[in-house]
Design a protein around this motif. Sequence first.
Motif, PDB file in Angstrom:
ATOM      1  N   LEU A 172       0.811  -1.218   0.000  1.00 51.66           N
ATOM      2  CA  LEU A 172       0.000   0.000   0.000  1.00 51.66           C
ATOM      3  C   LEU A 172       0.845   1.269   0.000  1.00 51.66           C
ATOM      4  CD1 LEU A 172      -2.758  -0.961   2.621  1.00 51.66           C
ATOM      5  CD2 LEU A 172      -3.021  -0.802   0.137  1.00 51.66           C
ATOM      6  N   GLY A 173       2.166   1.122   0.060  1.00 52.81           N
ATOM      7  CA  GLY A 173       2.993   2.312   0.249  1.00 52.81           C
ATOM      8  C   GLY A 173       2.657   3.006   1.552  1.00 52.81           C
ATOM      9  N   LEU A 174       2.334   2.210   2.567  1.00 53.06           N
ATOM     10  CA  LEU A 174       1.793   2.724   3.829  1.00 53.06           C
ATOM     11  C   LEU A 174       2.728   2.434   4.992  1.00 53.06           C
ATOM     12  CD1 LEU A 174      -0.645   3.768   5.631  1.00 53.06           C
ATOM     13  CD2 LEU A 174      -1.382   1.367   5.701  1.00 53.06           C
ATOM     14  N   VAL A 175       2.902   3.434   5.853  1.00 57.18           N
ATOM     15  CA  VAL A 175       3.508   3.236   7.165  1.00 57.18           C
ATOM     16  C   VAL A 175       2.511   3.688   8.219  1.00 57.18           C
ATOM     17  CG1 VAL A 175       5.281   4.044   8.767  1.00 57.18           C
ATOM     18  CG2 VAL A 175       5.917   3.407   6.447  1.00 57.18           C
ATOM     19  N   VAL A 176       2.149   2.766   9.111  1.00 60.63           N
ATOM     20  CA  VAL A 176       1.386   3.141  10.302  1.00 60.63           C
ATOM     21  C   VAL A 176       2.426   3.470  11.355  1.00 60.63           C
ATOM     22  CG1 VAL A 176      -0.426   2.500  11.921  1.00 60.63           C
ATOM     23  CG2 VAL A 176      -0.439   1.548   9.602  1.00 60.63           C
ATOM     24  N   ALA A 177       2.561   4.760  11.651  1.00 60.31           N
ATOM     25  CA  ALA A 177       3.779   5.265  12.288  1.00 60.31           C
ATOM     26  C   ALA A 177       3.698   5.396  13.799  1.00 60.31           C
ATOM     27  CB  ALA A 177       4.148   6.618  11.679  1.00 60.31           C
ATOM     28  N   GLY A 178       2.566   5.007  14.406  1.00 60.86           N
ATOM     29  CA  GLY A 178       2.491   5.185  15.845  1.00 60.86           C
ATOM     30  C   GLY A 178       2.751   6.629  16.219  1.00 60.86           C
ATOM     31  N   ASP A 179       3.653   6.850  17.172  1.00 60.05           N
ATOM     32  CA  ASP A 179       3.975   8.199  17.627  1.00 60.05           C
ATOM     33  C   ASP A 179       5.306   8.708  17.074  1.00 60.05           C
ATOM     34  OD1 ASP A 179       1.641   8.083  19.017  1.00 60.05           O
ATOM     35  OD2 ASP A 179       2.532   8.184  21.013  1.00 60.05           O
ATOM     36  N   VAL A 180       5.810   8.072  16.026  1.00 67.72           N
ATOM     37  CA  VAL A 180       7.031   8.569  15.390  1.00 67.72           C
ATOM     38  C   VAL A 180       6.717   9.808  14.560  1.00 67.72           C
ATOM     39  CG1 VAL A 180       8.950   7.998  13.850  1.00 67.72           C
ATOM     40  CG2 VAL A 180       7.984   6.240  15.339  1.00 67.72           C
ATOM     41  N   LEU A 196      16.600  15.779  20.819  1.00 70.53           N
ATOM     42  CA  LEU A 196      15.670  15.364  19.771  1.00 70.53           C
ATOM     43  C   LEU A 196      16.375  14.667  18.608  1.00 70.53           C
ATOM     44  CD1 LEU A 196      13.361  18.518  19.791  1.00 70.53           C
ATOM     45  CD2 LEU A 196      13.124  16.370  21.067  1.00 70.53           C
ATOM     46  N   GLY A 197      17.673  14.462  18.720  1.00 68.84           N
ATOM     47  CA  GLY A 197      18.414  13.765  17.673  1.00 68.84           C
ATOM     48  C   GLY A 197      17.923  12.352  17.403  1.00 68.84           C
ATOM     49  N   PRO A 198      17.694  11.534  18.451  1.00 68.55           N
ATOM     50  CA  PRO A 198      17.193  10.183  18.195  1.00 68.55           C
ATOM     51  C   PRO A 198      15.850  10.167  17.469  1.00 68.55           C
ATOM     52  CG  PRO A 198      18.121  10.315  20.397  1.00 68.55           C
ATOM     53  CD  PRO A 198      18.092  11.719  19.867  1.00 68.55           C
ATOM     54  N   TRP A 199      14.974  11.131  17.793  1.00 65.24           N
ATOM     55  CA  TRP A 199      13.683  11.183  17.107  1.00 65.24           C
ATOM     56  C   TRP A 199      13.896  11.489  15.626  1.00 65.24           C
ATOM     57  CZ3 TRP A 199       8.862  13.157  20.111  1.00 65.24           C
ATOM     58  CH2 TRP A 199       7.698  12.872  19.379  1.00 65.24           C
ATOM     59  N   ARG A 200      14.811  12.386  15.314  1.00 62.71           N
ATOM     60  CA  ARG A 200      15.096  12.684  13.908  1.00 62.71           C
ATOM     61  C   ARG A 200      15.582  11.432  13.174  1.00 62.71           C
ATOM     62  NH1 ARG A 200      17.230  17.517  16.313  1.00 62.71           N
ATOM     63  NH2 ARG A 200      16.029  19.362  15.672  1.00 62.71           N
ATOM     64  N   LYS A 201      16.399  10.617  13.837  1.00 63.51           N
ATOM     65  CA  LYS A 201      16.865   9.373  13.217  1.00 63.51           C
ATOM     66  C   LYS A 201      15.696   8.424  12.980  1.00 63.51           C
ATOM     67  CE  LYS A 201      21.561   9.530  15.112  1.00 63.51           C
ATOM     68  NZ  LYS A 201      22.532   8.865  16.027  1.00 63.51           N
ATOM     69  N   ALA A 202      14.751   8.393  13.909  1.00 62.64           N
ATOM     70  CA  ALA A 202      13.560   7.555  13.724  1.00 62.64           C
ATOM     71  C   ALA A 202      12.764   8.011  12.503  1.00 62.64           C
ATOM     72  CB  ALA A 202      12.694   7.591  14.978  1.00 62.64           C
ATOM     73  N   VAL A 203      12.626   9.318  12.338  1.00 62.24           N
ATOM     74  CA  VAL A 203      11.937   9.855  11.158  1.00 62.24           C
ATOM     75  C   VAL A 203      12.693   9.475   9.887  1.00 62.24           C
ATOM     76  CG1 VAL A 203      11.168  11.952   9.992  1.00 62.24           C
ATOM     77  CG2 VAL A 203      10.888  11.740  12.467  1.00 62.24           C
ATOM     78  N   ASP A 204      14.029   9.517   9.933  1.00 65.87           N
ATOM     79  CA  ASP A 204      14.825   9.109   8.773  1.00 65.87           C
ATOM     80  C   ASP A 204      14.555   7.649   8.404  1.00 65.87           C
ATOM     81  OD1 ASP A 204      15.995  11.617   8.633  1.00 65.87           O
ATOM     82  OD2 ASP A 204      17.836  11.013   9.674  1.00 65.87           O
ATOM     83  N   THR A 205      14.400   6.792   9.416  1.00 66.32           N
ATOM     84  CA  THR A 205      14.118   5.381   9.157  1.00 66.32           C
ATOM     85  C   THR A 205      12.773   5.216   8.464  1.00 66.32           C
ATOM     86  OG1 THR A 205      15.432   4.716  11.080  1.00 66.32           O
ATOM     87  CG2 THR A 205      13.882   3.102  10.217  1.00 66.32           C
ATOM     88  N   VAL A 206      11.785   5.978   8.905  1.00 67.38           N
ATOM     89  CA  VAL A 206      10.479   5.941   8.246  1.00 67.38           C
ATOM     90  C   VAL A 206      10.602   6.429   6.805  1.00 67.38           C
ATOM     91  CG1 VAL A 206       8.162   6.957   8.225  1.00 67.38           C
ATOM     92  CG2 VAL A 206       9.149   6.167  10.371  1.00 67.38           C
ATOM     93  N   THR A 207      11.327   7.512   6.602  1.00 68.39           N
ATOM     94  CA  THR A 207      11.483   8.070   5.259  1.00 68.39           C
ATOM     95  C   THR A 207      12.146   7.066   4.320  1.00 68.39           C
ATOM     96  OG1 THR A 207      11.712  10.278   6.220  1.00 68.39           O
ATOM     97  CG2 THR A 207      12.419  10.009   3.954  1.00 68.39           C
ATOM     98  N   ALA A 208      13.094   6.289   4.838  1.00 72.27           N
ATOM     99  CA  ALA A 208      13.806   5.312   4.009  1.00 72.27           C
ATOM    100  C   ALA A 208      12.883   4.211   3.497  1.00 72.27           C
ATOM    101  CB  ALA A 208      14.954   4.706   4.808  1.00 72.27           C
ATOM    102  N   LEU A 209      11.727   4.033   4.124  1.00 69.91           N
ATOM    103  CA  LEU A 209      10.747   3.049   3.656  1.00 69.91           C
ATOM    104  C   LEU A 209       9.983   3.562   2.432  1.00 69.91           C
ATOM    105  CD1 LEU A 209       9.365   1.921   7.140  1.00 69.91           C
ATOM    106  CD2 LEU A 209      11.016   0.707   5.691  1.00 69.91           C
TER     107      LEU A 209
END
Length: 296
Positions: A172-180, A196-209
């Motif tokens: 679906l090209g979908l990420v159910v992202a919870g609270d990320v 807030l650096g770790p949160w930015r890395k989490a967002v990067d991981t989502v973006t890579a999908l």
Amino acid sequence: MSSEPTLGYDVFVSDPAPMHGSGELPNGEHRSYQPIATTLVHGERDAVLVDPPLTAAQAQAVGDWVQASGKRLTHIVATHGHGDHWFTADVLAGRFGAQVVASAGAIEQMHGNLAAREVLWDALWPGQIPPSPVTAVTPPGNGICLEGRDLALVDVGHADSDDCAVLHVSDLGLVVAGDVIYNGVHLYLGESGGDLGPWRKAVDTVTALRPTHIVASHQNPQLDDDAGRLVAETREYLDAAETALATYETPVAFFDAMVARYPERLGRTVLWVSAQALYLAREGGDPVQSLLAAWL
């Protein structure tokens, strides 16, 4: 020749539950929680529910919605350990005969949130949360099969809490992202300690999908699920919060600055909790007691 089953998804947004706590917000508003989004990823016959809500009343409404879909619920997924995204999982699992799953890290955090129920969650929502044993298991390979299609739990690390994951539905090209990722709602920064650096890395991981759609588990239901917008706005909010934290000396000034910058975002009570927790973290002391003081 038979065609392969087609997946789809729908979202149910629970209105904020009545919330107890001391005092009003600095701008005089009454305390109110955030909307909670629950996602149903479905095939022709079966479905997977992601991030069940907080209260018994919310679970009843979500359960009726699932039942009305006509789908057989096979799994309930919790993306992370915060109780507002899994405390009703056991109730819904019992109603539909589904299995509760989460990443190993999320399950560890679930136990911590369960231990905090009496002093935190039940204090904020007295008599509204059903029994919430941790029944989640980690699926083999962090994956679920829905009618022959793979759904993947992807660990992303710290976002608004430790050990977060997202559910990636590549078909679906979908990420159910919870609270990320948040969507039109103030981010909960209270457990970041100001880093807030770790949160930015989490967002990067989502973006890579490379998703085209993202469902945020706290969202304004009037907004769409466009992945590019949600990622950009979440990153921009993190940048703005970091700047405000470096600029202002008090939680009230931080709160006022963020409200002025984001007047349309929902969830100002969580913004105020975040502000208090961030500035208490500057003072040192026990981080657990600081979080309790910020919420209560």
